[in-house]
Design an enzyme around this catalytic site. Structure first.
Site, PDB file in Angstrom:
ATOM      1  CE  LYS A 119       0.540   2.103   3.250  1.00 16.22           C
ATOM      2  NZ  LYS A 119       1.801   2.765   3.742  1.00 16.22           N
ATOM      3  CE1 TYR A 204      -1.711   0.215   7.544  1.00 14.02           C
ATOM      4  CE2 TYR A 204      -0.574   2.247   7.001  1.00 14.02           C
ATOM      5  CZ  TYR A 204      -0.599   0.874   7.065  1.00 14.02           C
ATOM      6  OH  TYR A 204       0.484   0.152   6.641  1.00 14.02           O
TER       7      TYR A 204
HETATM    8  P1  NAD Z   1      12.380   1.813   2.195  1.00 13.85           P
HETATM    9  O1  NAD Z   1      12.852   3.158   1.787  1.00 13.85           O
HETATM   10  O2  NAD Z   1      12.890   1.271   3.487  1.00 13.85           O
HETATM   11  O3  NAD Z   1      12.711   0.744   1.054  1.00 13.85           O
HETATM   12  C1  NAD Z   1      12.474   1.000  -0.306  1.00 13.85           C
HETATM   13  C2  NAD Z   1      13.317   0.085  -1.154  1.00 13.85           C
HETATM   14  O4  NAD Z   1      13.148   0.435  -2.511  1.00 13.85           O
HETATM   15  C3  NAD Z   1      14.816   0.197  -0.831  1.00 13.85           C
HETATM   16  O5  NAD Z   1      15.386  -1.088  -0.787  1.00 13.85           O
HETATM   17  C4  NAD Z   1      15.359   0.975  -2.000  1.00 13.85           C
HETATM   18  O6  NAD Z   1      16.703   0.657  -2.305  1.00 13.85           O
HETATM   19  C5  NAD Z   1      14.427   0.552  -3.129  1.00 13.85           C
HETATM   20  N1  NAD Z   1      14.381   1.524  -4.231  1.00 13.85           N
HETATM   21  C6  NAD Z   1      14.394   1.194  -5.531  1.00 13.85           C
HETATM   22  N2  NAD Z   1      14.354   2.292  -6.303  1.00 13.85           N
HETATM   23  C7  NAD Z   1      14.331   3.342  -5.462  1.00 13.85           C
HETATM   24  C8  NAD Z   1      14.303   4.744  -5.676  1.00 13.85           C
HETATM   25  N3  NAD Z   1      14.255   5.281  -6.897  1.00 13.85           N
HETATM   26  N4  NAD Z   1      14.282   5.545  -4.597  1.00 13.85           N
HETATM   27  C9  NAD Z   1      14.280   5.025  -3.347  1.00 13.85           C
HETATM   28  N5  NAD Z   1      14.305   3.686  -3.087  1.00 13.85           N
HETATM   29  C10 NAD Z   1      14.341   2.854  -4.145  1.00 13.85           C
HETATM   30  O7  NAD Z   1      10.787   1.854   2.194  1.00 13.85           O
HETATM   31  P2  NAD Z   1       9.789   0.859   2.931  1.00 13.85           P
HETATM   32  O8  NAD Z   1       9.395   1.455   4.241  1.00 13.85           O
HETATM   33  O9  NAD Z   1      10.326  -0.516   2.913  1.00 13.85           O
HETATM   34  O10 NAD Z   1       8.486   1.009   1.977  1.00 13.85           O
HETATM   35  C11 NAD Z   1       8.354   0.276   0.768  1.00 13.85           C
HETATM   36  C12 NAD Z   1       6.864   0.158   0.412  1.00 13.85           C
HETATM   37  O11 NAD Z   1       6.197  -0.537   1.453  1.00 13.85           O
HETATM   38  C13 NAD Z   1       6.128   1.494   0.286  1.00 13.85           C
HETATM   39  O12 NAD Z   1       5.174   1.419  -0.730  1.00 13.85           O
HETATM   40  C14 NAD Z   1       5.442   1.669   1.621  1.00 13.85           C
HETATM   41  O13 NAD Z   1       4.267   2.451   1.578  1.00 13.85           O
HETATM   42  C15 NAD Z   1       5.125   0.241   1.974  1.00 13.85           C
HETATM   43  N6  NAD Z   1       5.063   0.040   3.430  1.00 13.85           N
HETATM   44  C16 NAD Z   1       4.006  -0.663   3.921  1.00 13.85           C
HETATM   45  C17 NAD Z   1       3.915  -0.901   5.269  1.00 13.85           C
HETATM   46  C18 NAD Z   1       2.806  -1.757   5.803  1.00 13.85           C
HETATM   47  O14 NAD Z   1       2.626  -1.809   7.006  1.00 13.85           O
HETATM   48  N7  NAD Z   1       2.059  -2.458   4.960  1.00 13.85           N
HETATM   49  C19 NAD Z   1       4.877  -0.390   6.137  1.00 13.85           C
HETATM   50  C20 NAD Z   1       5.954   0.306   5.609  1.00 13.85           C
HETATM   51  C21 NAD Z   1       6.037   0.504   4.239  1.00 13.85           C
END
Ligand code: NAD
Length: 374
Positions: A119, A204
């Site tokens: 999401k 949420y």
């Molecule tokens: P994060 O920044 O920790 O990780 C993102 C990943 O994408 C990294 O490994 C990064 O290297 C990669 N990436 C690839 N291309 C990129 C770019 N151009 N710029 C930046 N990063 C790039 O983020 P996250 O917290 O893991 O979030 C990832 C997804 O998961 C998002 O869509 C977020 O909304 C979702 N999320 C959902 C929940 C949940 O509870 N369901 C919680 C946190 C995040």
């Protein structure tokens, strides 16, 4: 002497043996994948990690070793489409910045794999529509990872609200707040995040209210604000406060804030009581309290349920859909509806007036069949 007898029916024969489980490719090795999703496979009964996609060869090597993934099942973003030729991969789980969800979902579907997408589903209604179309065309399933809809406490609230436990629901108050610190993170870049606190954490409040009530809002009214000069909110909004009008006079008041202390709760106010969930949107630690009138007395109760890992629950649900060829409970259409509402919320804030939404008759119109109890 007391004789303790077990239930007449024995436990179900789970977990599935490894060779019968559905294989997942994880795309993006960021915080969520490393800290929540990969560890959650340890609690899965029907799902297993079999492939990884990342831009970093070092990270791929390390994480592959940690989770027993074959070196040949590690991919870069450039050779992502080669997942097509990996028969062990049945599902691709997209865990990338929001603006990349559409592209990787569409390419994943074209590779013939089922898609579980984090999401928010995308950054616009248009992208959601393209994702749904691509998955239909490729004859693969698409599910949005709305973990709350698989979480026992929130499911319990839904049962109580739908059953008019303390009379009809009348009004919901919902808040999701946290403070952010890094203006360079993609969440603070409009082109990568699509928006600010609304699509990230406000979603949420929106999605859970829709889930608990089962109906759809007919109108929204909203304010947004970003503190001038604060680098965190140069491109995205800091706070969104919005109201949704649901059928039969049910009002839902929400706020999502990126600049206040952590607070994640909602309260459903009903004719003769209320249902309050603290930590409602957190990974763990939900607390469910109710209050209701019994004659002249006001009863207060705390309900304690056994917690389930939300990521394991949602992945096992999707695996079950793949194994039994069923529609997921939170399909792409469910994500699309949230994006329709979020676009109306932004429009309302921009134009300073209420915005009407197309009327949707019935309940759970955008959801698939109920998940089996975990
Ligand atoms: P994060 O920044 O920790 O990780 C993102 C990943 O994408 C990294 O490994 C990064 O290297 C990669 N990436 C690839 N291309 C990129 C770019 N151009 N710029 C930046 N990063 C790039 O983020 P996250 O917290 O893991 O979030 C990832 C997804 O998961 C998002 O869509 C977020 O909304 C979702 N999320 C959902 C929940 C949940 O509870 N369901 C919680 C946190 C995040």
């Amino acid at each position: 002497m007391e004789v303790r007898r077990g239930p007449a029916v024995g436990p179900r024969p789970y977990p599935l043996p490894p060779d019968k489980r559905v294989g997942y490719a994880l795309v993006g090795l960021g915080h969520l994948t490393l800290e929540e999703i990969l560890p959650a496979f340890g609690e899965c009964k029907k799902s297993k990690p079999v492939a990884l996609v990342s831009a970093s060869p070092e990270k791929l090597k390390k994480v592959a070793q940690q989770y027993g993934i074959k070196p040949e099942s590690c991919y870069s973003y450039e050779n992502y489409d080669k997942l097509k030729d990996n028969p062990e991969v049945q599902v691709i789980y997209i865990v990338l910045p929001n603006s990349m969800h559409a592209e990787y979902t569409i390419r994943g579907a074209q590779a013939g794999k089922h898609i579980l997408c984090e999401k928010p589903m995308a950054t616009s209604v248009r992208e959601c529509e393209l994702m749904i179309d691509a998955c239909k065309k490729a004859n693969v399933k698409l599910m949005v990872a709305y973990r709350i809809q698989y979480e026992p406490y929130n499911r319990q609230v839904k049962e109580m609200v739908r059953g008019n436990k303390f009379g009809k629901p009348k009004y919901i108050e919902a808040q999701n707040s946290q403070s952010s610190a890094n203006p360079d993170h993609w969440r603070h870049k409009k082109d990568l995040a699509g928006g600010g606190s609304l699509p990230d954490i406000g979603l949420y409040c929106l999605n859970t209210s829709r889930f608990v009530l089962g109906t759809e809002p007919t109108e929204v009214f909203a304010y947004t604000y970003s503190t001038p000069g604060n680098p965190l909110f140069k491109e995205i909004e800091e706070v969104v406060s919005w109201q949704m009008r649901f059928p039969e006079g049910v009002f839902v008041n929400c706020v999502s804030h990126y600049n206040t202390h952590d607070s994640r709760f909602y309260r459903v106010n009903t004719e003769r009581g209320w249902i309050h969930v603290d930590n409602a949107y957190a990974y763990t630690g939900q607390q469910l309290q109710t209050s209701h009138a019994e004659g002249p007395a006001k009863m207060k109760n705390q309900m304690v349920l056994s917690e389930k890992n939300q990521f394991a629950a949602e992945m096992d649900h999707f695996s079950e859909c793949v194994l039994e060829n069923k529609a997921p409970h939170t399909p792409g259409e469910e994500g699309l509806q949230d994006h329709r509402i979020m676009e109306a919320i932004y429009q309302s804030a921009r134009e300073g007036r209420p915005v009407k939404l197309p009327e949707v008759k019935g309940t759970d119109v955008f959801r698939g069949p109920e998940p089996k109890p975990v």
